[in-house]
Write an enzyme that holds these catalytic residues in place. Structure first.
Site, short mmCIF file in Angstrom:
data_model
loop_
_atom_site.label_atom_id
_atom_site.label_comp_id
_atom_site.label_asym_id
_atom_site.label_seq_id
_atom_site.Cartn_x
_atom_site.Cartn_y
_atom_site.Cartn_z
N GLU A 1 0.83 -1.22 0.00
CA GLU A 1 0.00 0.00 0.00
C GLU A 1 0.86 1.27 0.00
OE1 GLU A 1 -3.78 -0.05 1.80
OE2 GLU A 1 -3.92 -2.23 1.74
N1 CAA Z 1 -6.13 11.81 -4.21
C1 CAA Z 1 -6.59 12.27 -5.40
N2 CAA Z 1 -5.81 12.43 -6.46
C2 CAA Z 1 -4.50 12.14 -6.34
C3 CAA Z 1 -3.96 11.67 -5.14
C4 CAA Z 1 -4.84 11.51 -4.05
N3 CAA Z 1 -4.42 11.04 -2.88
N4 CAA Z 1 -2.64 11.47 -5.32
C5 CAA Z 1 -2.37 11.81 -6.59
N5 CAA Z 1 -3.50 12.21 -7.20
C6 CAA Z 1 -3.65 12.68 -8.56
C7 CAA Z 1 -2.78 13.90 -8.81
O1 CAA Z 1 -3.43 15.10 -8.41
C8 CAA Z 1 -2.57 13.86 -10.30
O2 CAA Z 1 -3.71 14.34 -10.97
P1 CAA Z 1 -3.64 15.69 -11.88
O3 CAA Z 1 -2.58 15.42 -12.91
O4 CAA Z 1 -5.00 15.81 -12.40
O5 CAA Z 1 -3.23 16.78 -10.93
C9 CAA Z 1 -2.55 12.37 -10.57
O6 CAA Z 1 -3.19 11.73 -9.49
C10 CAA Z 1 -1.16 11.81 -10.74
O7 CAA Z 1 -0.46 12.12 -9.54
P2 CAA Z 1 1.08 12.41 -9.51
O8 CAA Z 1 1.44 13.39 -10.58
O9 CAA Z 1 1.41 12.75 -8.11
O10 CAA Z 1 1.64 10.97 -9.94
P3 CAA Z 1 3.04 10.32 -9.75
O11 CAA Z 1 3.30 9.46 -10.93
O12 CAA Z 1 4.06 11.33 -9.36
O13 CAA Z 1 2.82 9.26 -8.54
C11 CAA Z 1 2.42 8.42 -6.36
C12 CAA Z 1 2.14 9.50 -7.39
C13 CAA Z 1 2.00 9.05 -5.04
C14 CAA Z 1 3.88 8.06 -6.30
C15 CAA Z 1 1.56 7.18 -6.70
O14 CAA Z 1 1.96 6.60 -7.91
C16 CAA Z 1 1.55 6.14 -5.61
O15 CAA Z 1 0.86 6.29 -4.61
N6 CAA Z 1 2.29 5.02 -5.80
C17 CAA Z 1 2.23 3.90 -4.87
C18 CAA Z 1 1.13 2.95 -5.25
C19 CAA Z 1 0.78 2.01 -4.14
O16 CAA Z 1 0.50 2.42 -3.02
N7 CAA Z 1 0.74 0.74 -4.48
C20 CAA Z 1 0.32 -0.24 -3.54
C21 CAA Z 1 -0.40 -1.33 -4.24
S1 CAA Z 1 -1.92 -1.78 -3.56
C22 CAA Z 1 -1.58 -2.88 -2.35
O17 CAA Z 1 -0.50 -3.00 -1.85
C23 CAA Z 1 -2.78 -3.61 -1.88
C24 CAA Z 1 -2.55 -4.90 -1.23
O18 CAA Z 1 -2.85 -5.95 -1.77
C25 CAA Z 1 -2.12 -4.91 0.21
#
Ligand code: CAA
Length: 380
Positions: A363
């Site tokens: 996550e």
């Molecule tokens: N709420 C709403 N929108 C959001 C947001 C949030 N919390 N975070 C980002 N966004 C939006 C941004 O505003 C952006 O939109 P706009 O272009 O319209 O402004 C868009 O999403 C893209 O965001 P970023 O430009 O920030 O994207 P990024 O490529 O830099 O990456 C990141 C952002 C935070 C690194 C994201 O990719 C991330 O969270 N990565 C980790 C994913 C993760 O948690 N994976 C876990 C897998 S699930 C799991 O583990 C489940 C399980 O089985 C236990």
């Protein structure tokens, strides 16, 4: 400011504590050894309302708040982090995702079964080349008019083999980048949907982690969540809440290790006295207690933010970053306090130490939490 729990919260916490002691503890070592998914226990947790803690009672849920959710997660995780991740994914990724962003038909169709433990949900975002970099989805969902066709591979999916309902994130329009991503509800048994082999893991071995393969899987249009292109926002918003659950899991793992270490230090004797009387051990206990309390404050604050309707992107990231670090560090200390016995399975602390590691990875890794927090800090 009021740090006390309500009577209802105490009741819920005690019910979870009792369940963990009487139902999860017997067999936890065997399930860990054999990597056995606790099917029966999931049904029991469903009966107790733990599979749909925050779901509205009109959809079969318990209608509790996020504080209750973290209290339950902490107590289950003290004993069995494999059981608690099943609860966490089902609650804060799948049930929350469908209840908050799904339409009424989707809520009515899936929530009553998911919230009662009849169905188990899985959340499919990660891919071989898209774990942290979640916008780089290679899985495609091509729009064919009245349905989509999904192709691709998802990795490390919790509840992957045992799931009934899978939330699948996939790219519909590559030119639109993250705005061309969608989220879909895919049911077990869909043609072309294959469950790959189970992962042999370091920790949370009683949970069920698989690679999933989608080969021309037809998904009706009504199974898309939200408007076209909402999938990435859906994943991010849902994961913000999921991180509260994993933070609470980490807190529980740390607290479980601490409680065992404290108890052991009061009975184990060395150099003529119980080992807790040696400052080397007493100071470890003091550090453990302090660190765990600090983690608890961050976890509770994140849950409180959610209950208050505040934005919790940063508070959930901080809670997960800190609580998972505490879980890793303090379970190592719990093993150390147990000495040779700490290395032996029946003393439970080595399992907690192995289980702690994943809380720094899934996550969103700790590094990803730092991206979320630093962007929030800089934005102000
Ligand atoms: N709420 C709403 N929108 C959001 C947001 C949030 N919390 N975070 C980002 N966004 C939006 C941004 O505003 C952006 O939109 P706009 O272009 O319209 O402004 C868009 O999403 C893209 O965001 P970023 O430009 O920030 O994207 P990024 O490529 O830099 O990456 C990141 C952002 C935070 C690194 C994201 O990719 C991330 O969270 N990565 C980790 C994913 C993760 O948690 N994976 C876990 C897998 S699930 C799991 O583990 C489940 C399980 O089985 C236990």
């Amino acid at each position: 400011m009021d740090f006390s729990l309500t009577e209802e919260h105490i009741m819920i916490r005690d019910a979870a504590r009792d369940f963990a002691q009487t139902e999860l503890l017997p067999g936890v070592v065997e399930r860990d050894n054999a990597q056995t998914f606790p099917n029966e226990l999931v049904r029991k947790m469903g009966d107790l309302g733990f599979m749909g803690i925050m779901v509205d009672p009109k959809y079969g849920g318990s209608g509790m708040d996020a504080i209750s959710y973290v209290l339950i997660m902490e107590e289950l995780s003290k004993i069995d982090a494999s059981a608690s991740v099943i609860v966490s994914v089902n609650n804060s990724l799948v049930c929350y995702g469908i209840e908050t962003y799904g339409n009424e038909e989707q809520r009515q169709k899936y929530l009553p079964k998911l919230a009662t433990g009849e169905f188990v949900g899985a959340f499919c975002l990660s891919e071989p080349e898209a774990g942290s970099d979640a916008t780089s989805q290679a899985t495609t969902a091509i729009d064919k008019g009245d349905h989509y066709v999904i192709n691709g591979t998802k990795n490390w999916i919790t509840n992957g083999g045992r799931g009934d309902v899978y939330l699948v994130i996939a790219q519909t329009d590559r030119d639109k980048g993250h705005k061309g991503i969608n989220a879909f509800i895919v049911e077990k048994g869909a043609e072309g949907f294959h469950i790959g082999p189970k992962e042999d893991k370091l920790g949370i071995r009683g949970s069920d982690t698989h690679t999933l393969q989608f080969n021309d899987v037809k998904v009706p249009k009504e199974n898309r969540i939200g408007v076209d292109g909402f999938g990435f926002t859906f994943a991010m918003k849902t994961l913000s809440g999921g991180r509260i659950g994993i933070a609470a899991q980490a807190l529980g793992i740390a607290a479980g290790g601490y409680e065992l270490a404290l108890k052991y230090s009061k009975v184990r004797k060395a150099f003529g006295t119980e080992i807790c009387n040696h400052q080397a051990i007493a100071f470890k206990l003091a550090d453990m207690y302090t660190e765990i309390e600090a983690a608890r404050m961050l976890v509770m604050k994140a849950a409180w933010d959610k209950d208050q309707g505040n934005n919790y992107d940063m508070s959930s990231a901080m809670a997960k970053l800190y609580a998972s670090k505490v879980a890793m560090e303090q379970t190592v200390e719990a093993v150390q306090i147990h000495g040779g016995n700490g290395f032996v399975k029946e003393y439970h602390v080595e399992r907690l130490m192995r289980d702690a590691k994943i809380t720094q990875i899934y996550e969103g890794t700790s590094e990803i939490q730092k991206i979320v927090i630093s962007r929030g800090v800089i934005k102000g």
